[in-house]
Design a protein around this motif. Structure first.
Motif, PDB file in Angstrom:
ATOM      1  N   LYS A 223       0.826  -1.223   0.000  1.00  0.00           N
ATOM      2  CA  LYS A 223       0.000   0.000   0.000  1.00  0.00           C
ATOM      3  C   LYS A 223       0.854   1.263   0.000  1.00  0.00           C
ATOM      4  CE  LYS A 223      -0.968  -0.179   4.925  1.00  0.00           C
ATOM      5  NZ  LYS A 223      -1.891  -0.503   5.972  1.00  0.00           N
TER       6      LYS A 223
ATOM      7  N   THR B 166      -8.750  -4.268  -0.539  1.00  0.00           N
ATOM      8  CA  THR B 166      -9.395  -3.012  -0.143  1.00  0.00           C
ATOM      9  C   THR B 166      -8.376  -2.004   0.404  1.00  0.00           C
ATOM     10  OG1 THR B 166      -9.950  -3.661   2.116  1.00  0.00           O
ATOM     11  CG2 THR B 166     -11.554  -4.215   0.419  1.00  0.00           C
TER      12      THR B 166
ATOM     13  N   ALA C 157      -6.795  -0.368  -2.567  1.00  0.00           N
ATOM     14  CA  ALA C 157      -7.760   0.554  -3.198  1.00  0.00           C
ATOM     15  C   ALA C 157      -7.858   1.847  -2.388  1.00  0.00           C
ATOM     16  CB  ALA C 157      -9.126  -0.121  -3.312  1.00  0.00           C
ATOM     17  N   ARG C 158      -7.867   1.708  -1.078  1.00  0.00           N
ATOM     18  CA  ARG C 158      -7.962   2.899  -0.212  1.00  0.00           C
ATOM     19  C   ARG C 158      -6.709   3.767  -0.360  1.00  0.00           C
ATOM     20  NH1 ARG C 158      -9.070   0.257   4.102  1.00  0.00           N
ATOM     21  NH2 ARG C 158     -11.268   0.107   3.582  1.00  0.00           N
TER      22      ARG C 158
ATOM     23  N   LYS D 249      -6.796   5.652  -3.639  1.00  0.00           N
ATOM     24  CA  LYS D 249      -7.803   6.727  -3.575  1.00  0.00           C
ATOM     25  C   LYS D 249      -7.222   7.921  -2.803  1.00  0.00           C
ATOM     26  CE  LYS D 249     -12.135   8.332  -2.008  1.00  0.00           C
ATOM     27  NZ  LYS D 249     -13.019   8.465  -0.910  1.00  0.00           N
TER      28      LYS D 249
ATOM     29  N   LEU E 134     -10.512  -3.345 -11.477  1.00  0.00           N
ATOM     30  CA  LEU E 134     -10.371  -4.599 -10.727  1.00  0.00           C
ATOM     31  C   LEU E 134     -10.868  -5.742 -11.586  1.00  0.00           C
ATOM     32  CD1 LEU E 134     -12.184  -3.602  -7.406  1.00  0.00           C
ATOM     33  CD2 LEU E 134      -9.753  -3.373  -7.882  1.00  0.00           C
TER      34      LEU E 134
ATOM     35  N   ASP F  15     -15.967  -6.517  -2.469  1.00  0.00           N
ATOM     36  CA  ASP F  15     -15.218  -6.101  -1.268  1.00  0.00           C
ATOM     37  C   ASP F  15     -14.863  -4.618  -1.345  1.00  0.00           C
ATOM     38  OD1 ASP F  15     -15.315  -8.608  -0.178  1.00  0.00           O
ATOM     39  OD2 ASP F  15     -13.246  -9.155  -0.677  1.00  0.00           O
ATOM     40  N   VAL F  16     -14.333  -4.189  -2.500  1.00  0.00           N
ATOM     41  CA  VAL F  16     -13.922  -2.781  -2.624  1.00  0.00           C
ATOM     42  C   VAL F  16     -15.156  -1.875  -2.612  1.00  0.00           C
ATOM     43  CG1 VAL F  16     -12.809  -1.064  -4.133  1.00  0.00           C
ATOM     44  CG2 VAL F  16     -11.730  -3.301  -3.762  1.00  0.00           C
ATOM     45  N   TYR F  17     -16.212  -2.300  -3.296  1.00  0.00           N
ATOM     46  CA  TYR F  17     -17.439  -1.493  -3.340  1.00  0.00           C
ATOM     47  C   TYR F  17     -17.963  -1.214  -1.931  1.00  0.00           C
ATOM     48  CZ  TYR F  17     -22.199  -0.042  -4.371  1.00  0.00           C
ATOM     49  OH  TYR F  17     -23.370   0.672  -4.429  1.00  0.00           O
TER      50      TYR F  17
ATOM     51  N   SER G 159     -16.213  -1.083   0.842  1.00  0.00           N
ATOM     52  CA  SER G 159     -15.359  -0.420   1.829  1.00  0.00           C
ATOM     53  C   SER G 159     -14.642   0.838   1.356  1.00  0.00           C
ATOM     54  CB  SER G 159     -14.355  -1.411   2.415  1.00  0.00           C
ATOM     55  OG  SER G 159     -13.611  -1.970   1.388  1.00  0.00           O
ATOM     56  N   VAL G 160     -14.598   1.091   0.049  1.00  0.00           N
ATOM     57  CA  VAL G 160     -13.914   2.304  -0.423  1.00  0.00           C
ATOM     58  C   VAL G 160     -14.847   3.031  -1.393  1.00  0.00           C
ATOM     59  CG1 VAL G 160     -11.788   3.229  -1.422  1.00  0.00           C
ATOM     60  CG2 VAL G 160     -11.736   0.984  -0.328  1.00  0.00           C
TER      61      VAL G 160
ATOM     62  N   ILE H  12     -15.562   1.860  -9.680  1.00  0.00           N
ATOM     63  CA  ILE H  12     -14.851   0.605 -10.010  1.00  0.00           C
ATOM     64  C   ILE H  12     -15.125   0.226 -11.458  1.00  0.00           C
ATOM     65  CG2 ILE H  12     -14.725  -1.883  -9.505  1.00  0.00           C
ATOM     66  CD1 ILE H  12     -15.766  -1.158  -6.640  1.00  0.00           C
TER      67      ILE H  12
END
Ligand SMILES: Cc1cc2nc3c(=O)[nH]c(=O)nc-3n(C[C@H](O)[C@H](O)[C@H](O)COP(=O)(O)O)c2cc1C
Length: 314
Positions: A155, A185, A188-189, A192, A201, A241-243, A245-246, A250
């Motif tokens: 990250k 995630t 992704a965070r 962002k 993704l 998962d990403v949808y 939490s972040v 996408i």
């Protein structure tokens, strides 16, 4: 030609697309390769094959192997470099009249920044997809360490790469993530937070295959990336998962072969979707999917495609 349908329009960063159907990097060349096969104008957007600062010869052959419900590839980002792209490929792409998203790859942060700066000045580029599923060769000392880490597996590195790209361009930035991580995630965070406008993704899942007669690997590079229907359930989970939490748009991909597959990705939270391996099997599948999305919206009495996004009922 697929009909324009306002109900299908979506926005990714500053990019407006008339429908959410894109073609994935590395599976559609630079557009021209498919010009005689499909109506390119009908697509939501084109993502070009990843380019690097200088030319690259790519990996040892064979670079492709078929597997059950999928394929392995280890192309190794073969390309002629950014200047050749701008001179030889971009003029054709900009004439199509749809958003052109240029995929970039690099092995160090300085090169990512230089690429973004160069493309920022190039006429006809709507956005940059940053393929951080590349090994980071600058921040590690031993060969083993270098091979172990992709930018998108760390990250901190992912953040630094996108921050550098952000500082070099005002174009829309989409970051392409690898699924070969414990927790997608957190990557992704990080991107962002660094200023990425969206995420793609997923890139391929690492894998290998062996020829039992010769006991040699099927790929010259030994390992490669698995794509196609075999990865769809896993890719779908990455999107979900990403949808959840972040808060970032996408672009979902991984094994989309049918309109129903595309709809699944949108229901799980994708703003747009991309076809990869499907382009090799059915070159005009993207056009069929655009038409079918329109029928689906109508027959399910939805206001527009946005009403479908993230509508998984549990
Ligand atoms: C032959 C091949 C080449 C690819 N080259 C690239 C590339 O240059 N850059 C990139 O970001 N992804 C590349 N990908 C990954 C695809 O864009 C996509 O993320 C992945 O294949 C999953 O989608 P799919 O299952 O629909 O193919 C490549 C995939 C394939 C099969």
């Amino acid at each position: 030609m697929a009909k324009m349908n306002k109900n299908l329009s979506v926005k990714i960063g500053k990019i407006r697309m008339k429908n959410p159907v894109m073609v994935a990097s590395g599976t559609f060349g630079y557009g021209k390769e498919y010009a005689d096969l499909i109506d390119l104008k009908a697509l939501g957007a084109i993502v070009t094959k990843t380019i690097t600062l200088g030319p690259r010869i790519g990996n040892l052959t064979p670079r492709i192997a078929e597997t059950a419900s999928g394929m392995l590839n280890s192309i190794g980002l073969e390309n002629d470099g950014v200047e050749a792209f701008i001179e030889e490929k971009l003029p054709f792409l900009r004439k199509i009249g749809i958003p052109v998203i240029v995929s970039i790859g690099a092995e160090d942060i300085v090169s990512f920044k230089k690429l973004a700066k160069r493309l920022d000045r190039a006429k006809g580029v709507s956005g940059i997809e940053v393929n951080i599923s590349c090994p980071n060769l600058a921040d590690y000392k031993t060969k083993k360490e270098k091979q172990a880490k992709l930018f998108s597996q760390d990250k901190r590195l992912a953040y630094k790469a996108i921050k550098a790209v952000r500082s070099a361009t005002r174009l829309t930035i989409i970051t392409k993530l690898t699924p070969n991580v414990t927790d997608i995630t957190e990557i992704a965070r990080a991107v962002k937070d660094a200023g990425s406008d969206a995420v793609s993704l997923v890139n391929t899942y690492m894998g290998m295959a062996v020829d039992t007669d010769t006991r040699r690997p099927m790929l010259g590079n030994v390992i490669g990336g698995l794509s196609g229907p075999a990865i769809k359930p896993m890719a779908l989970k990455a999107v979900w998962d990403v949808y959840n939490s972040v808060d970032i748009p996408i672009i979902g991909m991984g094994g989309i072969m049918t309109p129903d597959d595309a709809i699944e990705f949108i229901i799980c939270g994708s703003t747009a979707i991309a076809l990869g391996t499907a382009n090799f099997v059915y070159p005009d599948k993207s056009i069929e999917i655009i038409k079918d999305l329109g029928y689906y919206i109508k027959s399910n009495k939805l206001k527009d495609i946005r009403a479908l996004r993230g509508s998984l009922s549990i």
